[in-house]
Design a protein around this motif. Structure first.
Motif, short mmCIF file in Angstrom:
data_model
loop_
_atom_site.label_atom_id
_atom_site.label_comp_id
_atom_site.label_asym_id
_atom_site.label_seq_id
_atom_site.Cartn_x
_atom_site.Cartn_y
_atom_site.Cartn_z
N ALA A 67 2.73 -27.29 -13.88
CA ALA A 67 3.86 -26.80 -13.08
C ALA A 67 4.26 -25.37 -13.43
O ALA A 67 4.98 -24.73 -12.66
CB ALA A 67 5.07 -27.72 -13.30
N ARG A 68 3.78 -24.86 -14.54
CA ARG A 68 4.19 -23.52 -14.97
C ARG A 68 3.34 -22.48 -14.24
O ARG A 68 2.18 -22.26 -14.56
CB ARG A 68 4.01 -23.38 -16.48
N THR A 69 3.95 -21.86 -13.25
CA THR A 69 3.25 -20.87 -12.45
C THR A 69 4.13 -19.62 -12.36
O THR A 69 5.30 -19.70 -11.95
CB THR A 69 2.96 -21.40 -11.04
N ARG A 70 3.57 -18.48 -12.74
CA ARG A 70 4.29 -17.21 -12.65
C ARG A 70 3.87 -16.49 -11.38
O ARG A 70 2.69 -16.23 -11.15
CB ARG A 70 4.00 -16.34 -13.87
N ILE A 71 4.84 -16.17 -10.55
CA ILE A 71 4.58 -15.48 -9.28
C ILE A 71 5.39 -14.20 -9.28
O ILE A 71 6.61 -14.22 -9.41
CB ILE A 71 4.96 -16.37 -8.07
N THR A 72 4.69 -13.08 -9.16
CA THR A 72 5.36 -11.76 -9.18
C THR A 72 5.01 -10.98 -7.92
O THR A 72 3.97 -11.21 -7.29
CB THR A 72 4.93 -10.96 -10.42
N HIS A 73 5.92 -10.05 -7.57
CA HIS A 73 5.70 -9.18 -6.42
C HIS A 73 6.06 -7.75 -6.82
O HIS A 73 7.10 -7.50 -7.44
CB HIS A 73 6.58 -9.61 -5.23
N ASP A 74 5.17 -6.82 -6.51
CA ASP A 74 5.48 -5.41 -6.72
C ASP A 74 4.74 -4.57 -5.68
O ASP A 74 3.81 -5.05 -5.01
CB ASP A 74 5.12 -4.97 -8.14
N GLU A 75 5.17 -3.34 -5.57
CA GLU A 75 4.58 -2.42 -4.59
C GLU A 75 3.99 -1.23 -5.32
O GLU A 75 4.66 -0.59 -6.14
CB GLU A 75 5.64 -1.96 -3.58
N ARG A 76 2.71 -0.93 -5.02
CA ARG A 76 2.04 0.22 -5.62
C ARG A 76 1.33 0.99 -4.54
O ARG A 76 0.44 0.45 -3.85
CB ARG A 76 1.04 -0.25 -6.70
N GLU A 77 1.74 2.25 -4.38
CA GLU A 77 1.12 3.16 -3.42
C GLU A 77 1.09 2.57 -2.01
O GLU A 77 0.10 2.63 -1.28
CB GLU A 77 -0.31 3.51 -3.85
N LEU A 107 4.82 -27.76 -6.35
CA LEU A 107 6.02 -27.38 -7.08
C LEU A 107 6.29 -25.89 -7.02
O LEU A 107 7.43 -25.44 -7.16
CB LEU A 107 5.90 -27.83 -8.54
N ALA A 108 5.22 -25.10 -6.85
CA ALA A 108 5.37 -23.64 -6.83
C ALA A 108 5.47 -23.08 -5.42
O ALA A 108 5.63 -21.87 -5.25
CB ALA A 108 4.19 -22.99 -7.54
N VAL A 109 5.39 -23.94 -4.39
CA VAL A 109 5.41 -23.46 -3.01
C VAL A 109 6.71 -22.72 -2.68
O VAL A 109 6.68 -21.66 -2.03
CB VAL A 109 5.15 -24.62 -2.03
N PRO A 110 7.91 -23.20 -3.06
CA PRO A 110 9.13 -22.43 -2.76
C PRO A 110 9.11 -21.02 -3.34
O PRO A 110 9.46 -20.05 -2.66
CB PRO A 110 10.24 -23.29 -3.37
N ARG A 111 8.70 -20.88 -4.60
CA ARG A 111 8.65 -19.54 -5.19
C ARG A 111 7.57 -18.69 -4.55
O ARG A 111 7.74 -17.48 -4.37
CB ARG A 111 8.38 -19.67 -6.70
N LEU A 112 6.44 -19.30 -4.18
CA LEU A 112 5.40 -18.55 -3.48
C LEU A 112 5.91 -18.04 -2.14
O LEU A 112 5.67 -16.88 -1.77
CB LEU A 112 4.17 -19.45 -3.28
N SER A 113 6.63 -18.87 -1.40
CA SER A 113 7.16 -18.45 -0.11
C SER A 113 8.16 -17.30 -0.25
O SER A 113 8.15 -16.35 0.54
CB SER A 113 7.83 -19.65 0.59
N LEU A 130 6.16 -14.13 -0.92
CA LEU A 130 5.42 -13.66 0.26
C LEU A 130 6.36 -13.06 1.30
O LEU A 130 5.98 -12.10 2.00
CB LEU A 130 4.62 -14.82 0.87
N HIS A 131 7.57 -13.59 1.40
CA HIS A 131 8.50 -13.05 2.39
C HIS A 131 9.10 -11.72 1.97
O HIS A 131 9.81 -11.07 2.77
CB HIS A 131 9.62 -14.06 2.69
N LEU A 132 8.84 -11.29 0.71
CA LEU A 132 9.25 -9.95 0.31
C LEU A 132 8.31 -8.88 0.85
O LEU A 132 8.63 -7.69 0.78
CB LEU A 132 9.29 -9.86 -1.23
N VAL A 133 7.15 -9.30 1.38
CA VAL A 133 6.21 -8.35 1.97
C VAL A 133 6.68 -8.03 3.38
O VAL A 133 6.79 -8.93 4.23
CB VAL A 133 4.79 -8.95 1.99
N PRO A 134 6.95 -6.77 3.71
CA PRO A 134 7.45 -6.43 5.06
C PRO A 134 6.40 -6.71 6.14
O PRO A 134 5.19 -6.74 5.87
CB PRO A 134 7.74 -4.92 4.96
N HIS A 135 6.86 -6.92 7.36
CA HIS A 135 5.95 -7.14 8.48
C HIS A 135 5.08 -5.91 8.68
O HIS A 135 5.54 -4.77 8.64
CB HIS A 135 6.73 -7.40 9.77
#
Length: 784
Positions: free
Chosen positions: A431-441, A455-461, A464-469
């Motif tokens: 269940a221990r899953t680290r999901i990170t988001h960052d922007e580079r260039e 168990l990690a699907v909510p954090r994954l979603s 992913l929704h932090l990525v702009p259209h």
């Protein structure tokens, strides 16, 4: 594989019985060196005698019970068990369990519990669940042994100091200061001398030390302490072996039912797990010895469980301690050169002789010396190697919880705690899953570290929704598992984001499994995956060497973990293929794919045109003849298959050199000289003496008026005739002819049509030879 199987169902069944799938082949009997077994039996006996008495002392049982268990373990478990070189007897791992049973229920009821535990082992052996015991985490097993070792060492320290042990570890620790204040100098001297000899004897230097070290250190330590105590006239408690006529046997179990059931369960658990793990360890030790005669067949764990159960039934009924495989004695047995179960049984006979004839000598042994010997064994059970191993695998918490549970609460409770902690750790890692988001260039990176489950699907979603259209994005999957919920969530987002004008690039170990193919690290763009290189495998624009390195890296990561255990077995036992498969070197012919075979199944010989030069032909080729001789006379293959294929370049070159084709004779080059071995096939085709090609009914049904094999062109006729011709060349080899006459070998003809992905077998139909297609539902066995 069906195309090269034995002819008849009887032969197939016979082959299957003699070589069961996924099990080592039955070895032929060799003369057993009786001297090796005898010397090993003596070495094990010299170790077992003092240890059996010491373990009986540590449990509080009658000392004769240790000798009974040692004799029964050698004779019964040695004869009936599935691990020939494992030596069974009273084990230090059972000391705590047995001591607690004797304290609670008395000796006769403890013997009855041993009988019931043996019956439970017999039931488990009949149910064939022995392999399931190996599913217990090694950290739990090592922690259990460490906890038992601590308990033994603390208890026996009191006897070395001249006192009596208490009923638990905490009580022994509380009583230790008072024991130190009133220690017995004579007992301490005997115990210290025993420990010193145990420590120093294996380290004797020089050539004399090499010879002296052949005598077991345990025997030297106890014998030395006994001799010194006798010569010095020390007044010490010594071994007391009452008359065998007053020896207590098993009685009817008395006590609460639930308590007795728990006692039987704990005894069964410890005996079974220790014996099965010991059998696996003995296999590894025996596999490392040089020479095939020194390596017996692998252990049958279900039979080993049955043998241990029978030994416990007999030992308990005769008033002996519980029996299990003992690591110290088994290791000594293997290293002494034992090659069969005779050494184990002889050691049991020697224990019986000693119990009957050596009583006056045994009664001179100081109890403090035996206690020091068992205390040293207990300390060794806390293995630094095991601690380093569990630390490397991040299972220290499981190890520590099991050890503390055994020390504080008991074996059964400690093992239960260890298993619970192991399950909790596994669930935590899952269940221990680290999901990170960052922007580079301008590129949005979403990185997933760990297993991707529901168990990690909510954090994954959320990430992913932090990525702009419409933005460019990279999703890095760094884990070895992805369940269906996570896969669906990621795929839906990828489809939506792409439809809105964005781009998604998936990388990492899980990217190529179901969503996208991983890119090659060398930048060539090769997206080939294991076991599918034949599918659209045209990588361009990159050098060959990096692609080879990428393929090797992919094998090590994705395929090697699945085949490592089987290849390790083959490395230990050597190759024993049942078939020689002689085929063309054409790169489109993947033998493992078309025959559904794996490592160790086929002895493959490949050359240009699948040619077999006749043995008496001038300028013949010894490499093919050598391979045939090696396969038939050394490996003892049961069948040989010659496999041709469509579009063979060698046959086309032969056809172009024939009369009327205008290409001239074969050039006097290495390739031209080699192709001359195929000229008889060309002559056979010119005579019209070649087989036809008949498709499989399920693949290409014939019309009602169609009776002849389907038409083939001239090149294909030559490919078909070449298989028949090479079979004739094969029969001319002396080793093949002798094996055929003796009924030990079969020959098969096979043809593979590359464009149709269809295999054909050579068979006789209506008095003539014809290649018949193999249907997907058939299992044809045809001897040519």
């Amino acid at each position: 594989m069906s195309s090269c199987a034995p002819t008849s169902t009887t032969d197939a069944a016979r082959t299957e019985r003699s070589h069961p799938p996924h099990s080592p082949p039955r070895r032929t009997r060799r003369p057993r060196p009786a001297g090796a077994d005898l010397s090993a039996a003596v070495a094990v006996f010299l170790i077992a005698l003092p240890l059996s008495l010491g373990i009986a002392l540590a449990t509080g049982a009658p000392l004769q019970a240790g000798l009974v268990a040692a004799a029964v373990g050698g004779l019964v478990a040695g004869r009936l068990g599935g691990c020939p070189l494992q030596v069974s007897g009273p084990a230090a791992g059972l000391t705590v369990v047995t001591a607690d049973l004797i304290h609670r229920y008395g000796w006769r009821t403890t013997c009855a519990i041993t009988v019931l535990a043996g019956l439970a082992q017999l039931l488990l052996g009949c149910l064939r669940v022995a392999r399931g015991a190996l599913a217990v985490s090694p950290a739990v097993v090592h922690g259990m042994l460490a906890g038992i070792g601590v308990t033994i060492a603390v208890a026996q320290l009191h006897i070395v100091l001249g006192g009596n042990p208490q009923s638990s570890v905490t009580a022994n620790l509380r009583a230790l200061p008072a024991q130190l204040a009133s220690l017995d100098p004579a007992a301490l001297a005997a115990g210290a001398l025993t420990l010193a000899l145990l420590l120093l004897w294996p380290r004797l230097p020089g050539r004399p030390g090499l010879l002296l070290r052949r005598v077991p250190a345990a025997l030297v330590a106890v014998a030395g302490a006994t001799a010194v105590a006798s010569l010095a006239g020390l007044a010490l408690p010594r071994v007391d072996l009452p008359s065998w006529s007053s020896h207590a046997l098993a009685g009817l179990p008395q006590g609460p039912v639930l308590g007795l059931a728990a006692a039987v369960l704990s005894t069964t658990l410890v005996c079974s797990v220790q014996s099965l793990l010991g059998a696996v360890a003995v296999d590894k030790l025996a596999a490392g010895r040089p020479g095939p005669a020194a390596r017996p067949a692998r252990s049958n764990l279900d039979r080993e469980l049955l043998g241990q159960g029978a030994a416990n039934v007999v030992s308990g009924a005769l008033g002996g301690l519980p029996v299990a495989g003992v690591a110290v004695r088994s290791t000594a047995n293997v290293r002494a050169g034992a090659v069969s179960r005779n050494s184990t049984m002889l050691h049991g006979v020697l224990v019986v002789v000693a119990a009957l004839l050596m009583v006056p000598i045994l009664e001179r042994i100081p109890l403090a010396s035996l206690a020091a010997l068992v205390m040293a064994v207990g300390i060794q059970m806390v293995s630094l190697h095991h601690i380093r191993t569990v630390t490397r695998h991040r299972e220290v918490l499981v190890y520590a919880a099991t050890t503390l549970g055994v020390v504080a609460l008991g074996v059964l409770q400690g093992v239960a705690i260890g298993i619970a902690v192991a399950v909790a750790v596994a669930l935590h890692r899952l269940a221990r899953t680290r999901i990170t988001h960052d922007e580079r260039e301008g590129v949005h990176h979403v990185r997933v570290r760990g297993q991707l489950t529901f168990l990690a699907v909510p954090r994954l979603s959320r990430a992913l929704h932090l990525v702009p259209h419409g933005a460019d994005s990279v999703v890095e999957l760094d884990g070895s598992f992805m369940d269906h919920a996570a896969y669906e969530s990621l795929q839906d987002w990828q489809r939506t984001h792409t439809a809105q004008g964005g781009s998604v690039k998936l990388t990492g170990r899980r990217a190529g499994v179901r969503i996208a193919e991983p890119a090659a690290p060398d930048g060539t763009g090769c997206r080939c995956r294991p076991w599918t290189p034949w599918r659209n495998h045209q990588c361009e624009g990159g050098p060959r060497t990096p692609r080879l390195a990428h393929g090797l890296s992919t094998f090590q990561r994705a395929t090697a973990p699945h085949v490592r255990e089987e290849l390790a077995r083959l490395a230990r036992e050597g190759q024993r293929p049942s078939q020689l498969f002689l085929t063309c070197a054409d790169s489109r012919l993947v033998t493992s794919m078309i025959t559904a075979s794996g490592p160790g199944d086929l002895f493959v010989v490949r050359n240009v045109g699948n040619l077999v030069p006749p043995p008496d032909e001038e300028g013949g080729d010894d490499s093919v003849a050598a391979a045939i001789e090696y396969a038939v006379e050394v490996l003892g293959v049961r069948s040989i298959t010659v496999c041709g294929h469509s579009g063979c370049g060698a046959m086309q070159a032969l056809l172009g050199s024939g009369p009327g084709h205008g290409a001239g004779p074969l050039p006097r080059t290495p390739l031209g000289r080699w192709l001359r071995h195929g000229l008889p096939s060309l002559e056979r085709t010119a005579r019209g003496d070649g087989p036809g090609l008949r498709p499989a009914e399920e693949i290409a049904p014939r019309a009602a008026d169609e009776t002849d094999p389907r038409p083939v062109d001239e090149a294909e006729r030559l490919c078909l005739a070449n298989v028949v011709q090479q079979l004739e060349h094969l029969r001319a080899h002396g080793c093949v002819d002798r094996a055929l006459r003796a009924g030990l070998l079969e020959l098969h003809g096979m043809y593979f049509h590359v464009g149709e992905a269809q295999a054909y077998l050579l068979a006789e139909a209506d008095g003539e030879m014809v290649f018949t297609g193999v249907a997907a539902t058939e299992d044809r066995r045809t001897n040519v």
